[in-house]
Scaffold this motif. Structure first.
Motif, PDB file in Angstrom:
ATOM      1  N   ARG B  94       0.816  -1.208   0.000  1.00 39.81           N
ATOM      2  CA  ARG B  94       0.000   0.000   0.000  1.00 39.81           C
ATOM      3  C   ARG B  94       0.850   1.259   0.000  1.00 39.81           C
ATOM      4  NH1 ARG B  94      -4.213  -0.831   4.807  1.00 39.81           N
ATOM      5  NH2 ARG B  94      -4.502   1.388   4.406  1.00 39.81           N
ATOM      6  N   GLY B  95       2.170   1.056  -0.015  1.00 39.53           N
ATOM      7  CA  GLY B  95       3.058   2.212  -0.126  1.00 39.53           C
ATOM      8  C   GLY B  95       3.176   3.025   1.146  1.00 39.53           C
ATOM      9  N   LEU B  96       2.966   2.357   2.292  1.00 41.57           N
ATOM     10  CA  LEU B  96       3.036   3.088   3.557  1.00 41.57           C
ATOM     11  C   LEU B  96       4.388   2.937   4.233  1.00 41.57           C
ATOM     12  CD1 LEU B  96      -0.506   2.204   4.963  1.00 41.57           C
ATOM     13  CD2 LEU B  96       0.195   4.162   3.578  1.00 41.57           C
ATOM     14  N   ILE B  97       5.050   1.832   3.987  1.00 43.14           N
ATOM     15  CA  ILE B  97       6.379   1.622   4.562  1.00 43.14           C
ATOM     16  C   ILE B  97       7.329   1.124   3.480  1.00 43.14           C
ATOM     17  CG2 ILE B  97       5.433   1.003   6.812  1.00 43.14           C
ATOM     18  CD1 ILE B  97       6.366  -1.905   6.101  1.00 43.14           C
ATOM     19  N   ASP B  98       8.629   1.246   3.793  1.00 40.75           N
ATOM     20  CA  ASP B  98       9.672   0.679   2.939  1.00 40.75           C
ATOM     21  C   ASP B  98      10.503  -0.294   3.750  1.00 40.75           C
ATOM     22  OD1 ASP B  98       9.258   1.762   0.441  1.00 40.75           O
ATOM     23  OD2 ASP B  98      10.364   3.596   0.894  1.00 40.75           O
ATOM     24  N   ARG B  99      10.798  -1.412   3.120  1.00 43.75           N
ATOM     25  CA  ARG B  99      11.799  -2.312   3.673  1.00 43.75           C
ATOM     26  C   ARG B  99      13.113  -1.999   2.973  1.00 43.75           C
ATOM     27  NH1 ARG B  99       8.531  -7.963   4.770  1.00 43.75           N
ATOM     28  NH2 ARG B  99       7.306  -7.504   2.912  1.00 43.75           N
ATOM     29  N   VAL B 100      14.080  -1.472   3.700  1.00 42.15           N
ATOM     30  CA  VAL B 100      15.356  -1.102   3.099  1.00 42.15           C
ATOM     31  C   VAL B 100      16.431  -2.049   3.620  1.00 42.15           C
ATOM     32  CG1 VAL B 100      17.075   0.703   2.845  1.00 42.15           C
ATOM     33  CG2 VAL B 100      14.640   1.302   2.950  1.00 42.15           C
ATOM     34  N   ALA B 101      17.125  -2.690   2.704  1.00 41.81           N
ATOM     35  CA  ALA B 101      18.126  -3.681   3.097  1.00 41.81           C
ATOM     36  C   ALA B 101      19.273  -3.021   3.845  1.00 41.81           C
ATOM     37  CB  ALA B 101      18.638  -4.420   1.871  1.00 41.81           C
ATOM     38  N   VAL B 102      19.534  -3.510   5.035  1.00 38.65           N
ATOM     39  CA  VAL B 102      20.695  -3.061   5.796  1.00 38.65           C
ATOM     40  C   VAL B 102      21.896  -3.883   5.367  1.00 38.65           C
ATOM     41  CG1 VAL B 102      21.713  -2.987   8.081  1.00 38.65           C
ATOM     42  CG2 VAL B 102      19.335  -2.282   7.748  1.00 38.65           C
ATOM     43  N   ASP B 103      21.698  -5.176   5.321  1.00 37.03           N
ATOM     44  CA  ASP B 103      22.652  -6.080   4.679  1.00 37.03           C
ATOM     45  C   ASP B 103      21.821  -7.179   4.049  1.00 37.03           C
ATOM     46  OD1 ASP B 103      22.013  -7.985   6.604  1.00 37.03           O
ATOM     47  OD2 ASP B 103      23.660  -7.391   7.897  1.00 37.03           O
ATOM     48  N   GLY B 104      22.459  -8.190   3.611  1.00 33.56           N
ATOM     49  CA  GLY B 104      21.758  -9.203   2.833  1.00 33.56           C
ATOM     50  C   GLY B 104      20.622  -9.887   3.553  1.00 33.56           C
ATOM     51  N   ARG B 105      20.684  -9.913   4.858  1.00 37.74           N
ATOM     52  CA  ARG B 105      19.645 -10.669   5.567  1.00 37.74           C
ATOM     53  C   ARG B 105      18.759  -9.775   6.434  1.00 37.74           C
ATOM     54  NH1 ARG B 105      23.417 -13.557  10.284  1.00 37.74           N
ATOM     55  NH2 ARG B 105      24.293 -11.601  10.993  1.00 37.74           N
ATOM     56  N   THR B 106      19.058  -8.496   6.505  1.00 37.39           N
ATOM     57  CA  THR B 106      18.383  -7.623   7.455  1.00 37.39           C
ATOM     58  C   THR B 106      17.694  -6.457   6.753  1.00 37.39           C
ATOM     59  OG1 THR B 106      20.170  -8.131   9.011  1.00 37.39           O
ATOM     60  CG2 THR B 106      18.693  -6.324   9.591  1.00 37.39           C
ATOM     61  N   ASN B 107      16.436  -6.175   7.170  1.00 38.12           N
ATOM     62  CA  ASN B 107      15.704  -5.044   6.620  1.00 38.12           C
ATOM     63  C   ASN B 107      15.469  -3.980   7.682  1.00 38.12           C
ATOM     64  OD1 ASN B 107      15.432  -6.279   4.107  1.00 38.12           O
ATOM     65  ND2 ASN B 107      13.507  -7.255   4.684  1.00 38.12           N
ATOM     66  N   GLY B 108      15.778  -2.739   7.331  1.00 33.40           N
ATOM     67  CA  GLY B 108      15.385  -1.612   8.172  1.00 33.40           C
ATOM     68  C   GLY B 108      14.038  -1.106   7.686  1.00 33.40           C
TER      69      GLY B 108
END
Lengths: 157, 157
Positions: B94-108
Motif C-alpha cells: 500500500r506504499g506506507l512503509i519501505d523495507r530497506v536492506a541493511v545487509d543481505g539478511r536484514t531489513n530496516g
DNA sequence: CAAGAATGTTATGCTGTATAATTCTTTCGG
DNA sequence: CCGAAAGAATTATACAGCATAACATTCTTG
C-alpha cells in the motif's frame, strides 16, 4: 551495484522501543498486552484441569446460575450463540455440564457432579494465578483495574 | 414419555448474570471484555484510513524508530516474526512503509511520505477514540490503567 | 390455526497466533 | 581463508477465536 542500504536503528542495552515510544500511551495497546499476558498465565495455571479460559468462564457462569438458558449464557459471556454450541458440546462430552431441555427449543445448563468437582479444582488453581496478579499490582490496583475495565466494556454498546 | 425437563433460570429485568456473578472478580475476564470493546471502537474509528490495530501499531513504532529492524520491531510488538512478514508486505504494497536492506539478511523499516501522511490522519482519528475513552473513565483512571497494564504485561516473561 | 418470533444448530470464512522448516547471509573460530 | 554456527527473513501450515448467514424446529401470539 548493491541494493539501496540503510544504517540500522540501534537499541543495544536500551529498553524495548514499543514500551518506550508513543504506543505506551495507547489504552488499547496496553490492554491487549496485559490481557495476553494474563490469559497466558491463566492457561498455564489451568492446564492441569485442561480448561481454556472460555471453558472456565462457562463453568463459573453455570455454577452461579444453574439452569441458565444457552442463549442467555452466551450473550452474557459475549460469545456468539453459534460459537457457543461446540463449546458446550465439548464440555458435555467431557461430562462437565448437562444440557437439559426446558422445552422443545430451549436448553437449561447445569453442572454435573464432575463439573462441580472440576470447577472446584480449577478455582483452587486459579487462586495461585490470582495471588500472582496481586503480588505484581497489589489488591487495591486489581480492584480498581476491574472497575475501570467494566466501565470500558460499556464502549461495546 | 417426554425428555427430562427443567425450569429455566429467570433473569427478567435483572442485570446480566456474568456482570453480577463471580466472573466479575476475575482480572482476565475484565481485561478481555475491556480490550475487545476498546479494539472494536478503535477499529471503527480507524476504518476511514483502513488500518487495523496491528497495522496502526506498526506505523507508530516505525515512525518513532526509523530504520528499526524487522526482528526487533516484531519482538517489540509481541508479534511472531513469521506473522510479521505478511503484515509488512501489505503495508509495503500500500506504499506506507519501505523495507530497506541493511545487509543481505536484514531489513530496516521506514515510513514512506504516504505512510507518514496516513499515520497523521490515523492519529487525528485516534484522538476521537481517545477522547471517548477519557469521557468514560477519566484521564486519571486512564493513566493508572496503563500503568497497571504495563505491570501485568510482565507476567508474560 | 397461521404468521411470526425465538432457540439452537450447521456451515463457512476471516483474522490472529503459534510452530517448524527453509533459504540466504553474516559471523566467527581454527 | 574456510567451514561451521548463528542470525534474519520467509514459507507453509495448523489451530483457536470470532463473525455472519442460512436453516430446522418449536413456541407464541393475533
Amino acid at each position: 551495484m548493491r541494493r539501496k542500504q540503510a544504517e540500522p536503528a540501534e537499541f543495544e542495552g536500551q529498553a524495548d522501543p514499543a514500551l518506550q515510544g508513543p504506543l505506551q500511551q495507547y489504552v488499547g495497546y496496553a490492554l491487549r498486552r496485559a490481557q495476553l499476558a494474563v490469559f497466558q498465565d491463566v492457561i498455564a495455571t489451568l492446564a492441569d484441569v485442561d480448561l481454556r479460559p472460555a471453558q472456565f468462564s462457562v463453568l463459573i457462569l453455570v455454577d452461579a446460575n444453574p439452569g441458565i438458558v444457552q442463549s442467555h449464557a452466551s450473550a452474557s459471556l459475549g460469545i456468539q450463540k453459534a460459537n457457543f454450541v461446540p463449546l458446550l458440546t465439548e464440555l458435555e462430552r467431557r461430562g462437565l455440564i448437562d444440557r437439559v431441555a426446558v422445552d422443545g427449543r430451549t436448553n437449561g445448563l447445569f453442572l454435573t457432579r464432575k463439573g462441580r468437582a472440576t470447577l472446584k479444582r480449577a478455582n483452587a488453581l486459579h487462586t495461585v494465578h490470582h495471588a500472582r496478579v496481586d503480588a505484581i499490582i497489589g489488591t487495591e490496583n486489581r480492584e480498581q483495574l476491574i472497575e475501570i475495565c467494566l466501565k470500558l466494556a460499556e464502549l461495546a454498546r
